[in-house]
Design an enzyme around this catalytic site. Structure first.
Site, PDB file in Angstrom:
ATOM      1  N   PRO A   2       0.822  -1.221   0.000  1.00 33.53           N
ATOM      2  CA  PRO A   2       0.000   0.000   0.000  1.00 33.53           C
ATOM      3  C   PRO A   2       0.852   1.266   0.000  1.00 33.53           C
ATOM      4  CG  PRO A   2      -0.730  -1.548   1.678  1.00 33.53           C
ATOM      5  CD  PRO A   2       0.582  -2.049   1.170  1.00 33.53           C
ATOM      6  N   GLU A   3       0.511   2.183  -0.904  1.00 37.18           N
ATOM      7  CA  GLU A   3       1.150   3.492  -0.963  1.00 37.18           C
ATOM      8  C   GLU A   3       0.043   4.539  -0.984  1.00 37.18           C
ATOM      9  OE1 GLU A   3       4.262   3.619  -3.947  1.00 37.18           O
ATOM     10  OE2 GLU A   3       4.736   1.514  -3.612  1.00 37.18           O
ATOM     11  N   LYS A  60       1.082   7.380   4.038  1.00 32.70           N
ATOM     12  CA  LYS A  60       0.491   6.042   3.993  1.00 32.70           C
ATOM     13  C   LYS A  60      -0.295   5.730   5.271  1.00 32.70           C
ATOM     14  CE  LYS A  60       4.679   4.697   1.519  1.00 32.70           C
ATOM     15  NZ  LYS A  60       5.819   3.778   1.460  1.00 32.70           N
ATOM     16  N   ARG A 126       0.440  -9.883   6.844  1.00 30.59           N
ATOM     17  CA  ARG A 126       1.839 -10.107   7.234  1.00 30.59           C
ATOM     18  C   ARG A 126       2.228  -9.428   8.540  1.00 30.59           C
ATOM     19  NH1 ARG A 126       6.032 -10.260   2.494  1.00 30.59           N
ATOM     20  NH2 ARG A 126       7.026 -11.507   4.129  1.00 30.59           N
TER      21      ARG A 126
END
Length: 385
Positions: A2-3, A60, A126
């Site tokens: 994700p950015e 972010k 994760r």
């Protein structure tokens, strides 16, 4: 990974679907690594009965403003994502929750049900994300330490020129520095530099005025376009893409269009010429080069006495492997496996490097062995005489 575009898409989806609604139910995962600094009971108790007033983002990071503090804050990490049941958060197919999907996901870290029946969840497969409960998220780290947001607080062309002209590091590395400019991650930086026709290793201070102008324009256009098209792969460039490592990150660029300039181009050309010049000697050069390295360190050692390269790192590698396995949990489910593409590229690079190192080591060992055997044979001949 994700950015800014993915996090902004999540913010907009919450803004469009959740504002003005009361939280009737909240479930927090029992995961102190992700849920930072607050118990499950306290977190859940601080959300239930509150109304979502607004959704905010910087870089972010995303946070929700409720009708009274504290407020939930989300740092997305590598695989953090917002899912709203019945809503496609982005144009990616994997962003929509299907009726057949597990809900909430087993990777859910925060699950919320609203008074109109709408449900949303923050997941993290994760476990590199961080979910916090804060009185004022913007006033404390990590958000308070971020540079200006690339979309919401863009630098002017003159500001960008002035700041970059003082930075003597690779432009890709600088763009990834969240304290310099926030929200630009690996893929956005690669796309920005491609559109600006700038080599990712070019020193920021050595960019021309034309480069600065192109870079300023590309940052704005790439971010806005990525929000519009949802990373539609049909719009990716159809040219030869090479991969190098810049600032420790796998970097995609198009050599045909992104070239080094100035002294860096001259150095790169000289390096390439030397490489071509030595190419004819082939294996011999590799062996001699590696052997001379060992001689500098104090003569060629026998195979028996030499410690194999990398042996000292074995135990830490095993520990890292075990930690990675723990974090991934069950790698064979969920559609967000696509987020790990960067990891695969990095692993490919590591495997190639490992292969070259092993080949060189093998050649050096053979050379060392031949040297020792020749010396022994010579001594035997002398004794025979």
């Amino acid at each position: 990974m994700p950015e800014l575009p993915e996090v902004e898409a999540a913010r907009r989806a919450i803004e469009e679907n959740c504002l003005g609604k009361k939280i009737t139910k909240a479930l927090i995962a029992d995961d102190p690594k992700v849920i930072e600094g607050v118990s499950r009971a306290d977190f859940e108790g601080s959300l239930v009965g509150k109304t979502i007033v607004s959704a905010h983002r910087k870089g972010k990071n995303l946070w929700l403003r409720l009708d009274s503090p504290p407020f939930p804050s989300f740092q997305f990490g590598m695989t953090g994502a917002i899912y709203i049941k019945g809503v496609a958060v982005t144009k990616y197919k994997r962003s929509a929750v299907k009726d057949t999907d597990e809900w909430p996901s087993k990777y859910s870290k925060l699950f919320v049900e609203l008074d109109d029946g709408l449900e949303f969840s923050f997941t993290d497969k994760r476990r590199f994300a961080r979910v916090r409960l804060l009185k004022d998220p913007a006033s404390v780290p990590p958000i308070s330490e971020l540079g200006p947001d690339a979309l919401l607080e863009p630098m002017t062309g003159d500001e960008l020129f002035e700041s970059l002209s003082k930075k003597k590091i690779a432009i890709k590395t600088l763009l990834l520095d969240q304290s310099y400019i926030s929200g630009i991650g690996n893929w956005v930086a690669d796309e920005v530099l491609y559109q600006a026709r700038i080599h990712p290793e070019q020193s920021a201070a050595s960019l021309s005025k034309e480069n600065y102008g192109n870079l300023h324009k590309s940052i704005k256009e790439v971010i806005e376009k990525s929000l519009e098209v949802g990373a539609d792969s049909s719009q990716f460039p159809r040219r030869k893409i090479d991969f190098i490592t810049v600032g420790g990150r796998t970097t995609a660029y198009v050599p045909e269009l992104q070239k080094l300039s100035g002294q860096q181009a001259a150095r790169a050309g000289s390096k390439q010429a030397n490489k071509r010049k030595g190419h004819g000697d082939g294996v011999k050069d590799d062996v001699n080069e590696a052997a001379s390295d060992e001689e500098v360190n104090g003569s060629v050692q026998s195979k028996k006495g030499r410690k194999p390269r990398g042996q000292g790192n074995k135990s830490s590698a095993k520990r890292k492997s075990k930690e990675s396995d723990d974090e991934d949990n069950a790698n064979d489910s969920e559609d967000d496996d696509d987020d790990d593409n960067d990891d695969h590229h990095d692993e490919d690079q590591k495997n190639k490097t490992r292969k070259v190192t092993n080949n060189k080591q093998s050649k050096v060992e053979k050379t060392s062995k031949k040297t020792v055997q020749t010396s022994q044979n010579s001594k035997k001949k002398k004794k025979a005489k």
